[in-house]
Scaffold this motif. Structure first.
Motif, PDB file in Angstrom:
ATOM      1  N   ASP A 222       0.829  -1.213   0.000  1.00  0.00           N
ATOM      2  CA  ASP A 222       0.000   0.000   0.000  1.00  0.00           C
ATOM      3  C   ASP A 222       0.859   1.256   0.000  1.00  0.00           C
ATOM      4  OD1 ASP A 222      -2.027  -1.791   0.153  1.00  0.00           O
ATOM      5  OD2 ASP A 222      -3.032  -0.907   1.885  1.00  0.00           O
ATOM      6  N   SER A 223       1.828   1.293   0.935  1.00  0.00           N
ATOM      7  CA  SER A 223       2.620   2.521   1.037  1.00  0.00           C
ATOM      8  C   SER A 223       3.545   2.683  -0.166  1.00  0.00           C
ATOM      9  CB  SER A 223       3.405   2.574   2.347  1.00  0.00           C
ATOM     10  OG  SER A 223       4.219   1.453   2.475  1.00  0.00           O
ATOM     11  N   GLU A 224       4.001   1.564  -0.747  1.00  0.00           N
ATOM     12  CA  GLU A 224       4.830   1.662  -1.969  1.00  0.00           C
ATOM     13  C   GLU A 224       4.044   2.327  -3.098  1.00  0.00           C
ATOM     14  OE1 GLU A 224       7.621  -1.228  -3.933  1.00  0.00           O
ATOM     15  OE2 GLU A 224       7.139  -2.375  -2.145  1.00  0.00           O
ATOM     16  N   ILE A 225       2.794   1.874  -3.266  1.00  0.00           N
ATOM     17  CA  ILE A 225       1.970   2.427  -4.350  1.00  0.00           C
ATOM     18  C   ILE A 225       1.649   3.898  -4.066  1.00  0.00           C
ATOM     19  CG2 ILE A 225      -0.261   2.263  -5.563  1.00  0.00           C
ATOM     20  CD1 ILE A 225      -0.143  -0.784  -5.134  1.00  0.00           C
ATOM     21  N   ILE A 226       1.318   4.199  -2.810  1.00  0.00           N
ATOM     22  CA  ILE A 226       0.990   5.590  -2.457  1.00  0.00           C
ATOM     23  C   ILE A 226       2.179   6.501  -2.732  1.00  0.00           C
ATOM     24  CG2 ILE A 226       0.486   7.130  -0.498  1.00  0.00           C
ATOM     25  CD1 ILE A 226      -1.214   4.677   0.593  1.00  0.00           C
ATOM     26  N   LYS A 227       3.378   6.055  -2.297  1.00  0.00           N
ATOM     27  CA  LYS A 227       4.565   6.877  -2.527  1.00  0.00           C
ATOM     28  C   LYS A 227       4.797   7.077  -4.025  1.00  0.00           C
ATOM     29  CE  LYS A 227       7.340   4.666   0.392  1.00  0.00           C
ATOM     30  NZ  LYS A 227       8.626   4.207   0.872  1.00  0.00           N
ATOM     31  N   TYR A 228       4.577   6.013  -4.792  1.00  0.00           N
ATOM     32  CA  TYR A 228       4.790   6.119  -6.245  1.00  0.00           C
ATOM     33  C   TYR A 228       3.818   7.135  -6.857  1.00  0.00           C
ATOM     34  CZ  TYR A 228       5.222   5.096 -11.158  1.00  0.00           C
ATOM     35  OH  TYR A 228       5.410   5.233 -12.519  1.00  0.00           O
ATOM     36  N   ILE A 229       2.523   7.015  -6.486  1.00  0.00           N
ATOM     37  CA  ILE A 229       1.516   7.921  -7.065  1.00  0.00           C
ATOM     38  C   ILE A 229       1.808   9.370  -6.662  1.00  0.00           C
ATOM     39  CG2 ILE A 229      -0.946   8.553  -7.054  1.00  0.00           C
ATOM     40  CD1 ILE A 229      -1.587   5.535  -6.840  1.00  0.00           C
ATOM     41  N   LEU A 230       2.204   9.570  -5.398  1.00  0.00           N
ATOM     42  CA  LEU A 230       2.522  10.930  -4.953  1.00  0.00           C
ATOM     43  C   LEU A 230       3.721  11.501  -5.714  1.00  0.00           C
ATOM     44  CD1 LEU A 230       1.967  10.548  -1.087  1.00  0.00           C
ATOM     45  CD2 LEU A 230       0.515  11.811  -2.689  1.00  0.00           C
ATOM     46  N   SER A 231       4.613  10.595  -6.183  1.00  0.00           N
ATOM     47  CA  SER A 231       5.777  11.079  -6.941  1.00  0.00           C
ATOM     48  C   SER A 231       5.407  11.426  -8.383  1.00  0.00           C
ATOM     49  CB  SER A 231       6.886  10.016  -6.946  1.00  0.00           C
ATOM     50  OG  SER A 231       6.549   8.977  -7.861  1.00  0.00           O
ATOM     51  N   GLN A 232       4.198  11.004  -8.808  1.00  0.00           N
ATOM     52  CA  GLN A 232       3.757  11.247 -10.191  1.00  0.00           C
ATOM     53  C   GLN A 232       2.726  12.380 -10.204  1.00  0.00           C
ATOM     54  OE1 GLN A 232       5.010   9.143 -12.907  1.00  0.00           O
ATOM     55  NE2 GLN A 232       6.389   8.756 -11.196  1.00  0.00           N
ATOM     56  N   ALA A 233       3.091  13.512  -9.634  1.00  0.00           N
ATOM     57  CA  ALA A 233       2.131  14.610  -9.458  1.00  0.00           C
ATOM     58  C   ALA A 233       1.400  14.942 -10.758  1.00  0.00           C
ATOM     59  CB  ALA A 233       2.868  15.841  -8.948  1.00  0.00           C
ATOM     60  N   ASN A 234       0.076  15.005 -10.648  1.00  0.00           N
ATOM     61  CA  ASN A 234      -0.801  15.398 -11.776  1.00  0.00           C
ATOM     62  C   ASN A 234      -0.761  14.474 -12.994  1.00  0.00           C
ATOM     63  OD1 ASN A 234      -1.498  17.677 -10.268  1.00  0.00           O
ATOM     64  ND2 ASN A 234       0.335  18.747 -10.999  1.00  0.00           N
ATOM     65  N   LYS A 235      -0.158  13.291 -12.857  1.00  0.00           N
ATOM     66  CA  LYS A 235      -0.188  12.362 -13.993  1.00  0.00           C
ATOM     67  C   LYS A 235      -1.325  11.362 -13.780  1.00  0.00           C
ATOM     68  CE  LYS A 235       4.780  12.618 -14.904  1.00  0.00           C
ATOM     69  NZ  LYS A 235       6.047  11.857 -14.863  1.00  0.00           N
ATOM     70  N   SER A 236      -1.947  10.950 -14.877  1.00  0.00           N
ATOM     71  CA  SER A 236      -3.060   9.989 -14.773  1.00  0.00           C
ATOM     72  C   SER A 236      -2.542   8.566 -14.673  1.00  0.00           C
ATOM     73  CB  SER A 236      -3.936  10.073 -16.030  1.00  0.00           C
ATOM     74  OG  SER A 236      -4.595  11.305 -16.054  1.00  0.00           O
ATOM     75  N   GLY A 237      -3.221   7.755 -13.863  1.00  0.00           N
ATOM     76  CA  GLY A 237      -2.816   6.353 -13.744  1.00  0.00           C
ATOM     77  C   GLY A 237      -3.989   5.449 -13.424  1.00  0.00           C
ATOM     78  N   ILE A 238      -3.768   4.138 -13.615  1.00  0.00           N
ATOM     79  CA  ILE A 238      -4.791   3.130 -13.302  1.00  0.00           C
ATOM     80  C   ILE A 238      -4.152   2.122 -12.350  1.00  0.00           C
ATOM     81  CG2 ILE A 238      -6.345   1.357 -14.243  1.00  0.00           C
ATOM     82  CD1 ILE A 238      -6.099   2.739 -16.992  1.00  0.00           C
ATOM     83  N   VAL A 239      -4.892   1.740 -11.301  1.00  0.00           N
ATOM     84  CA  VAL A 239      -4.445   0.649 -10.423  1.00  0.00           C
ATOM     85  C   VAL A 239      -5.444  -0.492 -10.595  1.00  0.00           C
ATOM     86  CG1 VAL A 239      -3.974  -0.079  -8.049  1.00  0.00           C
ATOM     87  CG2 VAL A 239      -3.476   2.276  -8.742  1.00  0.00           C
ATOM     88  N   TYR A 240      -4.968  -1.652 -11.031  1.00  0.00           N
ATOM     89  CA  TYR A 240      -5.859  -2.810 -11.217  1.00  0.00           C
ATOM     90  C   TYR A 240      -5.781  -3.739 -10.012  1.00  0.00           C
ATOM     91  CZ  TYR A 240      -6.860  -1.753 -16.093  1.00  0.00           C
ATOM     92  OH  TYR A 240      -7.326  -1.166 -17.237  1.00  0.00           O
ATOM     93  N   CYS A 241      -6.947  -4.129  -9.494  1.00  0.00           N
ATOM     94  CA  CYS A 241      -7.021  -5.108  -8.396  1.00  0.00           C
ATOM     95  C   CYS A 241      -7.917  -6.253  -8.869  1.00  0.00           C
ATOM     96  CB  CYS A 241      -7.657  -4.496  -7.151  1.00  0.00           C
ATOM     97  SG  CYS A 241      -6.862  -2.982  -6.587  1.00  0.00           S
ATOM     98  N   LEU A 242      -7.750  -7.438  -8.268  1.00  0.00           N
ATOM     99  CA  LEU A 242      -8.554  -8.582  -8.725  1.00  0.00           C
ATOM    100  C   LEU A 242      -9.965  -8.576  -8.165  1.00  0.00           C
ATOM    101  CD1 LEU A 242      -6.132 -11.621  -8.852  1.00  0.00           C
ATOM    102  CD2 LEU A 242      -7.459 -10.693 -10.727  1.00  0.00           C
TER     103      LEU A 242
END
Length: 733
Positions: A222-242
Motif C-alpha cells: 500500500d505505502s509503496e503504491i501511495i509513494k509512487y503515485i505521490l511522486s507522479q504529481a498530476n499524472k493519470s494512472g490506473i491501479v488494477y485489483c482482482l
C-alpha cells in the motif's frame, strides 16, 4: 478507379485521414477481394477501421459481431458522427425495444445501413437469422475474436456458434480481429471459424515506450503504491485489483492520503461507474482503481502508469491492461506486484470448475508465473508469448534489462533437458519434465513407468528453479516449443534437434542466491501478521532493541508472552517510521485502536524521547494513512461473531474461503479487538484439545504457525489457528 484509389478516397471522405497505419491498407484490400482475413493487431493500432471502411465501400450490409453492448454503442455513435445519415450504422442487441428493432430492420431493407453490430447472443435468435437471410451481406467481421477460444482471456461459449450460424444465414467472407492472441488462440480462432486458409496479418506487439517492472509484493505494498503515485504529481494512472472489495478499500486508502482516486467495477451501479469513468477522462480524478472491467474501449492517450496490485490470471490480460498506458507514444510505466501466494489463491478459485477449464487456467497461470519470476528481458518474453521474435540483446526499458543479471554457460544442462524430453517421447508438460529430471517418483511418473528410464533423475544435482530457467530460455531461443493442439506439451524444434547433434554455447541468467528464496524475503502481510515472522530489518536497530526490552518488561508484569503485546514486525515498523501519537501508532501493521490504547502509551513515550535526544527527522512520507480501521468487512465480521454466526457460514456469506475468513479474524484480534469464538470452538473441538493448544501458546516464545504445527502433530493447522485466535483475544485484548 482501382481498389487503392477507392480506399484512399473513402478514407479522406469518411474519416478525414490521408494515410493508413501499419498494414491497414493490405487488410482492407484482402477483405474487399473476398478473402477470409485474420487480423492480429494490438490495441491502439486502428483495428476497427479495417472493417469499417470496407463496409462503407461495399454493396450490402456488413455484420459485425461484438461482445460488448457499450463498445457497440460507442462505435455506432462514432460512425454516425462521420456520416450525415444516422441509418449508416446500427446495433441489434437486448437493450432495444420492439419499435427500435423495427426501425433498424427498415433501414437495412432500404439499403441505408452499411454496418450492423450484433451481439453473439442476438445472432443466435431464430427471428434474427430468418431476417438476415433476406439481407444482402457484404461480409462478416468478428471483433474481439479471442472470445472464441477457451485459451483466450475472455472466453464466451456463444462465440463458438458463430460459424454454424454464418452457414445458415449465407456464406460470405469473414474478417476476424483481435488485440491479444497467442499462437494457440490464433489456431483456435481460425479452426472454429472455418478459416484455416485465411490471409493473416499480424502487427508487432512491441510497445517500446512502455516500461515493464515486477516488484515483490510485501506487506508494504500500500505505502509503496501511495509513494509512487505521490511522486507522479498530476499524472493519470490506473491501479488494477482482482477483487471488487480490494478496489473499494484501496481507493478509500488513496483518498485518505490526499490522492484524487475513484473506484470502478462491475458491482457498482451503471450511473456511478460511468460518472467515475468520465471524471477520469476529464481529469477531475487522477487515478482509477479498477477491476479488469475497466478500460474496454477507453481511449485516454495520456495514462502514464498502470499498476497491478494483484498479478492477473493470464499474460493476455496483463498485456491488454498494461497497454492502456502511454497510448500517445509518451511515457508509460507498468509496475506489477507479485507474490506466489496470489497465484496459489487464483488457483484455489478455480477449484469446482470443470477439469478441462482448471487445466487451461493452470497453464495460463504458469505462463504468468514464468514471466513474473524470470530474469530475462520482459519485453522479449512477452512478445514471445504472442508468437513474435524479439532479438535485441537489451530492450533498455524493463527492470531486468536495466539491472541485468550475470549469464552462465548452460550447454550441458540444455542437452540434459532435450534428452529427457526425447526419452519422454515429447508428450509431457514442463512440470512433468522437471519432476522427471529431479527424479521425483510422482504417481503419474510411476504409472507411465518413466522412473525405469535411464534419464530419470539425470538432473537431480540441480535446483528446480535452474531447470525452470533452462526450459524458459530454450523456449525463447526456439530450441523448444509448446504444442498448439495440446498446449503446454514440450516439443523439440528443428533447431533443438540440430543442437543435440552439434551443441553450441547456450546461456541462462543466474539468479542471486537470496532472490531464489523469495518466500523468506517477502512474506505476505497476512502471513506475517499471523505468524509474527517476517523480519524486514528495522531502520533504527537501537530503538528496536529498546522497544524489545520494554516489551519484555511489560510481558513479565502482565504475565503474557511478549509477542502478545506487539509482533516483531510491528516493532520493526515502529523503529522505521517513529510513530509518536496513538493515531500514528494505529497505522503500524497489527495495531488497532484497542491495542494502541492498551499498550501504546509507554511505546510512543519511548519513541518520542529517542527521537528528541537523537534529533531524528521522522520520515513523513512513510507514515501512510490507512482506512483499515474503518473497514466495513471487519466491522461486519465482529458483529456476526457477536451474534454467534458459525465461522464457516460467515465465510460463505462473504464469498470467501474459510482460510481467508480466518486471516481476517486473525487480523482483527492482532490489531487489538476482543472477540469470543468459544461458541464455534466448542462445537467443533473437545475441551481437552482446546486446552492443550492454548497452553502451548501460553508457554512458547513465538506464535509461529509452522512451529506450532510441528509441535502439535495431533491437530490440523485450522484447529491450531482457531485456538490461537482465542488465546490472542483473551491474553492480548
Amino acid at each position: 478507379m482501382g481498389k487503392e484509389d477507392i480506399l484512399y478516397e473513402g478514407l479522406k471522405k469518411y474519416f478525414g485521414f490521408d494515410t493508413f497505419k501499419g498494414n491497414q491498407e493490405a487488410i482492407m484490400k484482402s477483405i474487399l477481394s473476398g478473402t477470409d482475413t485474420f487480423v492480429l493487431m494490438p490495441t491502439g493500432g486502428g483495428k476497427s477501421l479495417c472493417y469499417q471502411l470496407p463496409a462503407l465501400l461495399s454493396e450490402g450490409t456488413a455484420i459485425v459481431i461484438s461482445p460488448l453492448i457499450a463498445l457497440m454503442k460507442n462505435q455506432v455513435d462514432l460512425l454516425r458522427n462521420y456520416h450525415e445519415e444516422d441509418g449508416i450504422a446500427h446495433f441489434l442487441n437486448s437493450s432495444l425495444t420492439k419499435t427500435e428493432i423495427e426501425e433498424v430492420k427498415n433501414d437495412i431493407v432500404n439499403g441505408k445501413t452499411k454496418l450492423l453490430y450484433v451481439a453473439p447472443e442476438s445472432l443466435t435468435k431464430q427471428e434474427n437469422i430468418d431476417f438476415l437471410r433476406s439481407v444482402k451481406i457484404s461480409f462478416y467481421a468478428v471483433d474481439e475474436a479471442h472470445c472464441i477460444s477457451e485459451w483466450g482471456h475472455d472466453f464466451r461459449p456463444e462465440y463458438r456458434r458463430i460459424r454454424p450460424i454464418i452457414n445458415e444465414i449465407g456464406v460470405r467472407p469473414v474478417i476476424a480481429l483481435t488485440a491479444t492472441a497467442t499462437p494457440k488462440v490464433q489456431h483456435d480462432i481460425q479452426k472454429t471459424l472455418g478459416m484455416m486458409n485465411a490471409a493473416i496479418f499480424k502487427s508487432s506487439f512491441n510497445r517500446p515506450n512502455l516500461y515493464y517492472e515486477i516488484r515483490p509484493k510485501t506487506d508494504k505494498v500500500d505505502s509503496e503504491i501511495i509513494k509512487y503515485i505521490l511522486s507522479q504529481a498530476n499524472k493519470s494512472g490506473i491501479v488494477y485489483c482482482l477483487s471488487r472489495k480490494k478496489v473499494d478499500d484501496f481507493s478509500e486508502i488513496l483518498q485518505a492520503n490526499g490522492i484524487k482516486a475513484l473506484p470502478y467495477h462491475a458491482g457498482m451501479d451503471a450511473a456511478a461507474r460511468s460518472a467515475n469513468q468520465d471524471a477520469f477522462l476529464m481529469e477531475e480524478a487522477q487515478v482509477i482503481v479498477a477491476t479488469i472491467a475497466f478500460g474496454m474501449g477507453i481511449d485516454k492517450p495520456d495514462v502514464r502508469y498502470v499498476i497491478h496490485y494483484d498479478i492477473p490470471k493470464s499474460l493476455e490480460g496483463y498485456y491488454q491492461e498494461t497497454g492502456r498506458a502511454g497510448r500517445d507514444g509518451g511515457e508509460g510505466n507498468c509496475i506489477a506486484f507479485y507474490s506466489r501466494k496470489d497465484l496459489q489463491k487464483l488457483e484455489r478459485f478455480m477449484q469446482g470448475k470443470p477439469v478441462a477449464e482448471q487445466e487451461i487456467g493452470k497453464q495460463l497461470l504458469l505462463e504468468t508465473a514464468a514471466y513474473a519470476e524470470t530474469s530475462v528481458c520482459r519485453r522479449k518474453m512477452l512478445l514471445h508469448y504472442f508468437g513474435e521474435e524479439y532479438n535485441e540483446p537489451n530492450c533498455g526499458n524493463c527492470d531486468n534489462c536495466l539491472n541485468p543479471k550475470i549469464k552462465v554457460e548452460a550447454k550441458e544442462l540444455l542437452i540434459t533437458v532435450l534428452e529427457a524430453i526425447e526419452a519422454l517421447k515429447e508428450k509431457q508438460k514442463t512440470e512433468y519434465v522437471i519432476n522427471f529430471l529431479l527424479g521425483k517418483e510422482t504417481s503419474e511418473i510411476e504409472t507411465y513407468g518413466h522412473n525405469e528410464l535411464d534419464e530419470f533423475g539425470s538432473g537431480a544435482d540441480e535446483e528446480e528453479s535452474t531447470w525452470q530457467s533452462v526450459i524458459r530460455q530454450a523456449l525463447l531461443d526456439n530450441y523448444l516449443k509448446k504444442d498448439i493442439e495440446n498446449y503446454g506439451i514440450l516439443k523439440i524444434t528443428k533447431k533443438g534437434k540440430d543442437f543435440l547433434k552439434k551443441p553450441v554455447s547456450f546461456k541462462i541468467t543466474k539468479d542471486d542466491e537470496e532472490e531464489e528464496n523469495e518466500e523468506e524475503l517477502y512474506p505476505d502481510n497476512a502471513d506475517m501478521m499471523a505468524s509474527g515472522g517476517g523480519s524486514f530489518g528495522a531502520v533504527d536497530p537501537v530503538l528496536f532493541a529498546m522497544m524489545k526490552d520494554l516489551r519484555k518488561k511489560m510481558a513479565k508484569k502482565l504475565n503474557v508472552p511478549p509477542y502478545v503485546i506487539f509482533q516483531p514486525a510491528t516493532l520493526e515498523a515502529m523503529a522505521t517510521t517513529y510513530p509518536i501519537t496513538l493515531e500514528e501508532l494505529q497505522n503500524m501493521p497489527g495495531v488497532g485502536p484497542g491495542k494502541a490504547k492498551r499498550y501504546g502509551k509507554e511505546f510512543i513515550d519511548l519513541i518520542k524521547k529517542h527521537v528528541e535526544e537523537n534529533e531524528i527527522e521522522r520520515p513523513e512520507d512513510l507514515r501512510v494513512k490507512t482506512v483499515a480501521n474503518k473497514s466495513k468487512l471487519k466491522v461486519s465480521i465482529v458483529q456476526a461473531i457477536d451474534r454467534k454466526v458459525a465461522l464457516d457460514d460467515l465465510a460463505e456469506s462473504k464469498g470467501m474461503d474459510f482460510e481467508e475468513m480466518l486471516s481476517e479474524v486473525e487480523a482483527i484480534v492482532y490489531a487489538g479487538t476482543k472477540i469470543n469464538i468459544d461458541y464455534f470452538l466448542n462445537e467443533i473441538m473437545d475441551r481437552d484439545s482446546i486446552d492443550e493448544i492454548y497452553s502451548y501458546f501460553k508457554q512458547t516464545e513465538t506464535d509461529d504457525l509452522e512451529m506450532a504445527v510441528e509441535n502439535l502433530p495431533d491437530y490440523t493447522e485450522t484447529e491450531i489457528r482457531l485456538v490461537r485466535i482465542k488465546f490472542f483475544s483473551d491474553m492480548a485484548n
